[in-house]
Motif scaffolding. Sequence first.
Motif, PDB file in Angstrom:
ATOM      1  N   LYS A  14       8.520  -8.918  38.013  1.00 43.34           N
ATOM      2  CA  LYS A  14       9.841  -7.883  38.842  1.00 43.34           C
ATOM      3  C   LYS A  14      10.258  -9.274  39.645  1.00 43.34           C
ATOM      4  O   LYS A  14       9.588 -10.089  40.333  1.00 43.34           O
ATOM      5  N   GLY A  65      13.458  -0.258  48.255  1.00 40.38           N
ATOM      6  CA  GLY A  65      12.318  -1.245  47.861  1.00 40.38           C
ATOM      7  C   GLY A  65      11.552  -0.558  46.505  1.00 40.38           C
ATOM      8  O   GLY A  65      10.694  -0.868  46.003  1.00 40.38           O
ATOM      9  N   ASP A 122       9.962  -2.351  43.015  1.00 39.76           N
ATOM     10  CA  ASP A 122       8.432  -2.710  42.854  1.00 39.76           C
ATOM     11  C   ASP A 122       8.019  -1.463  42.297  1.00 39.76           C
ATOM     12  O   ASP A 122       7.059  -1.755  41.290  1.00 39.76           O
TER      13      ASP A 122
END
Length: 407
Positions: free
Chosen positions: A6, A150, A153
């Motif tokens: 990632k 975010g 993730d």
Amino acid sequence: MLKVLKFGGTSVGDLEKIQNVANIIKKEKDKNYDLVVVVSAMSGVTNKLSSYAKHFSKDSSSKEVDMLLSAGERISSSLLALALNEQGYASISMSGREAGILTDCHYTRAKIQSIDTKNISKALKSGQIIIVAGFQGYTKEGRVSTLGRGGSDLSAVALAGALNASICEIYTDVDGIYTSDPRIEPRARKLEKISYEEMLELSSLGAKVLQTRSVEMAKKFDVNIISRSSFAPEIEGTLITKEGNIMEKALVSGIALDKNQVRIGLYGVSDKPGIAALIFSDLAKSQVNVDMIVQTVAVNGKTSLDFTVPIEDLEKTQNIMLRFKKDIQKVDYNEKICKLSVVGLGMKTNSGVASKAFETLAKENINIRIISTSEIKISMIIEEKYAELGVRALHEAYHLDKTCKSF
Ligand code: ASP
Ligand code: MG
């Protein structure tokens, strides 16, 4: 063997950096790994898109906002796939929907419900590298949803879990998890391994390398994560794993600092059953993330309550407090505070860790306003101007710059 990689927003921040990511991927492919890559939007893009939406509408939780925000990750994923294909590495980009990520219908903060890995498995079998646009899925209504800030993730960890990947490597602009913020404490040391529990405490406490929800998911599905840097891929990162995989448990693993809190003091609160329940359930209903709470003993039928919330929830909190005018004499808001936390698995079995923290701050003449503890954490609210001093003093007190940590 399958790896999920990632890359965060700064790692794909411009075209040159996307090429740098392509180089890392090519090296991994040359080692014969099957690869599923998840990317964030180029840095700044999600913020920009979100500000465009705000220009036209106050409604920040609509389906249209998700349609808009999901575009950021589509841009970076397709550019990366274009680069890799051109350079002889067969790749295919996929939106969240193509990757089979089904979410609930809470637009802009959707939760992943299931992942159908059919498309990914098929593409992997044909030898392709899969580049998934992070941070997004689709709902049973058939619309695009996003997973909250975010959230890439989370996409990566969820895919690693669903695909049974051997590892989920999360590349950012830092090369791992440190004993504290190296910008504050230059002697901070990079950890080789850290448990999910400790990482959760550290990330929710302001050490923002990984999104908290993604660590929770990794813990649930036993996904090993490596946090490492795309700008120094030769440096080994930090392994985030289950407690059982860590032989030598550190007494204290790290010191976290969170400057993003406001302390709310409620004075002259009517001392009758149910008031605290009402206040905190109203806050919870509005999704205000209340953290530390202290109530003092009542005097003359009045008590006081102190608690902290993140700065972004301040306005909501102020509005809610207005509802309790009758039962609260005075409310004050103090933004000039911060939360210092000492985190470590070894606290479970060792005494004296907390008293060490209090003594250390006392020696520096730092007054502690609120204390809260959990099995592996001690958090203290202090004045913001002492934040850096507090971090350094605690780092020193627990000898965190050295690998052998007796104190
Ligand atoms: N682009 C999204 C954000 O900035 C998701 C992510 O980067 O993980 O929040
Ligand atoms: Mg991120």
